[in-house]
Design an enzyme around this catalytic site. Structure first.
Site, PDB file in Angstrom:
ATOM      1  CE1 TYR A  75      78.867  92.791  47.996  1.00 55.26           C
ATOM      2  CE2 TYR A  75      77.768  90.984  48.672  1.00 55.26           C
ATOM      3  CZ  TYR A  75      78.613  92.015  48.945  1.00 55.26           C
ATOM      4  OH  TYR A  75      78.535  92.544  50.171  1.00 55.26           O
ATOM      5  NE  ARG A  82      68.919  89.676  48.202  1.00 58.12           N
ATOM      6  CZ  ARG A  82      69.756  90.606  48.444  1.00 58.12           C
ATOM      7  NH1 ARG A  82      70.926  90.647  48.338  1.00 58.12           N
ATOM      8  NH2 ARG A  82      69.211  91.638  49.331  1.00 58.12           N
ATOM      9  NE  ARG A 120      74.059  91.694  58.299  1.00 59.87           N
ATOM     10  CZ  ARG A 120      74.351  92.386  57.470  1.00 59.87           C
ATOM     11  NH1 ARG A 120      75.198  92.375  56.600  1.00 59.87           N
ATOM     12  NH2 ARG A 120      73.259  93.238  56.681  1.00 59.87           N
ATOM     13  CG  ASN A 180      74.771  92.953  46.261  1.00 55.38           C
ATOM     14  OD1 ASN A 180      75.562  92.656  45.123  1.00 55.38           O
ATOM     15  ND2 ASN A 180      75.208  92.381  47.397  1.00 55.38           N
ATOM     16  CG  HIS A 227      73.628  98.414  58.942  1.00 54.27           C
ATOM     17  ND1 HIS A 227      73.523  97.426  59.390  1.00 54.27           N
ATOM     18  CD2 HIS A 227      74.079  98.507  57.661  1.00 54.27           C
ATOM     19  CE1 HIS A 227      73.445  96.332  58.576  1.00 54.27           C
ATOM     20  NE2 HIS A 227      73.855  96.945  57.342  1.00 54.27           N
ATOM     21  CB  CYS A 228      78.126 102.296  57.363  1.00 54.90           C
ATOM     22  SG  CYS A 228      79.003 102.481  59.195  1.00 54.90           S
ATOM     23  CG  ASP A 266      73.123  99.182  53.915  1.00 53.54           C
ATOM     24  OD1 ASP A 266      73.779  98.329  54.415  1.00 53.54           O
ATOM     25  OD2 ASP A 266      72.514  98.863  52.767  1.00 53.54           O
ATOM     26  CE1 TYR A 309      68.454  92.615  55.265  1.00 51.81           C
ATOM     27  CE2 TYR A 309      70.829  91.571  54.255  1.00 51.81           C
ATOM     28  CZ  TYR A 309      69.619  92.406  54.159  1.00 51.81           C
ATOM     29  OH  TYR A 309      69.476  93.251  53.007  1.00 51.81           O
TER      30      TYR A 309
END
Length: 307
Positions: free
Chosen positions: A58, A139, A133, A263, A40-41, A258, A166
């Site tokens: 963002y 948010r 995904r 964020n 997971h990256c 990650d 998620y």
């Protein structure tokens, strides 16, 4: 790195409070087994080549493929699974370009539009994508488009892709009927984001385990102690959660950094410390190999495992 110091380093174009990734991660003390996968990256940009989505919530710093692969080597890892993040929307170009440069050592998880053509799905598959995904964090995506997610999921069976979901564990009671209606393998992001302040017997974390117990096609990522912690590095308060998942679901759990940690607000983690978190949640060589090699290879490189 203190949050205020990192924010001051955010380059022009990024959000002013965006924390850049760690400039010099330590070399981990733990040596991962041969073939270990960072499952997971992300890659972001560079924006000059791969612009961010106009609808993004963002704007991150550039985090291109060459830096991701250099980090992989520095940490003693061998492969990457690059997950599409919301800042690029459903334009998976940056991810696909990174996979193409990886010499077969990367796979991808895409974000796709409900109107995507079958030809485009095939192009993504040939480009190394093996999953899609679905994001339920308000948010980041507002109200999740469940009908669209359902339509997309119905089209993935022939590709053999899985679905990454998620969500916050506090919302699982409401989400569970929808999640269990999805076809095929479903992978839960970031331990289901439990509230670690409530301990491992809390309702949300028990609900995540119940979902895993009752559905053997569900997998989970023992990732992101830096997002879940209240105590901060070295994330002692998250260890019981990760260890529970690794030991309870040894054949359905995967791990990742990650990177570049989009964020983050409290601090920017040292990726070397994140690798050193692994033996604390997977204390035996057998569990480490399942977590880092066997399980992600089975999920993302099936053709190699079966060769």
């Amino acid at each position: 790195m203190a949050a205020q110091d990192a924010a001051a380093m955010a380059p022009a174009g990024a959000d002013p409070d965006y924390l850049p990734f760690h400039p010099a991660p330590s070399r981990p003390r733990f040596r991962p087994p041969a073939g270990a996968v960072d499952a997971h990256c992300h890659v972001f940009g560079p924006a000059a080549l791969f612009p961010f989505a106009p609808e993004r919530k963002y704007t991150p710093v550039d985090a291109p493929a060459d830096q991701l692969f250099a980090l992989r080597d520095h940490l003693g890892l061998s492969r990457n699974v690059i997950v599409q993040a919301t800042c690029h929307g459903s334009d998976n170009s940056a991810m696909l370009a990174a996979i193409a440069r990886s010499r077969g050592l990367a796979r991808g998880v895409a974000v796709v539009s409900p109107t995507i053509s079958d030809a485009e799905l095939q192009r993504l598959h040939k480009g190394g994508v093996r999953g899609v995904r679905f994001n339920f964090l308000k948010r980041l995506v507002g109200d999740a488009p469940k009908d669209a997610y359902r339509d997309i999921a119905a089209r993935l069976a022939d590709l053999g892709w899985h679905i990454v979901v998620y969500f916050e564990s506090a919302e699982l009671d409401d989400l569970a009927p929808f999640l269990t209606s999805l076809p095929g393998t479903v992978v839960i992001d970031h331990m289901g984001r439990p509230d670690v302040s409530q301990g491992i017997k809390a309702k949300g974390f028990r609900a995540v385990q119940r979902l895993m117990d009752e559905n053997e096609r569900f997998w989970i990522k023992a990732t992101c102690p830096e997002r879940l912690t209240e105590a901060g590095p070295p994330y002692d308060d998250v260890v019981p959660f990760g260890k529970t998942l690794v030991e309870r679901y040894p054949d359905r759990v995967i791990w990742g950094t990650d990177w570049p940690h989009p964020n983050m607000r409290s601090h920017m983690p040292d990726d070397g410390q994140l690798v050193d978190f692994i033996p604390r949640i997977a204390p035996t060589p057998e569990l480490q190999k399942k977590l880092l090699v066997d399980n992600p290879m089975r999920l993302y490189w099936t053709e190699e495992v079966g060769a």
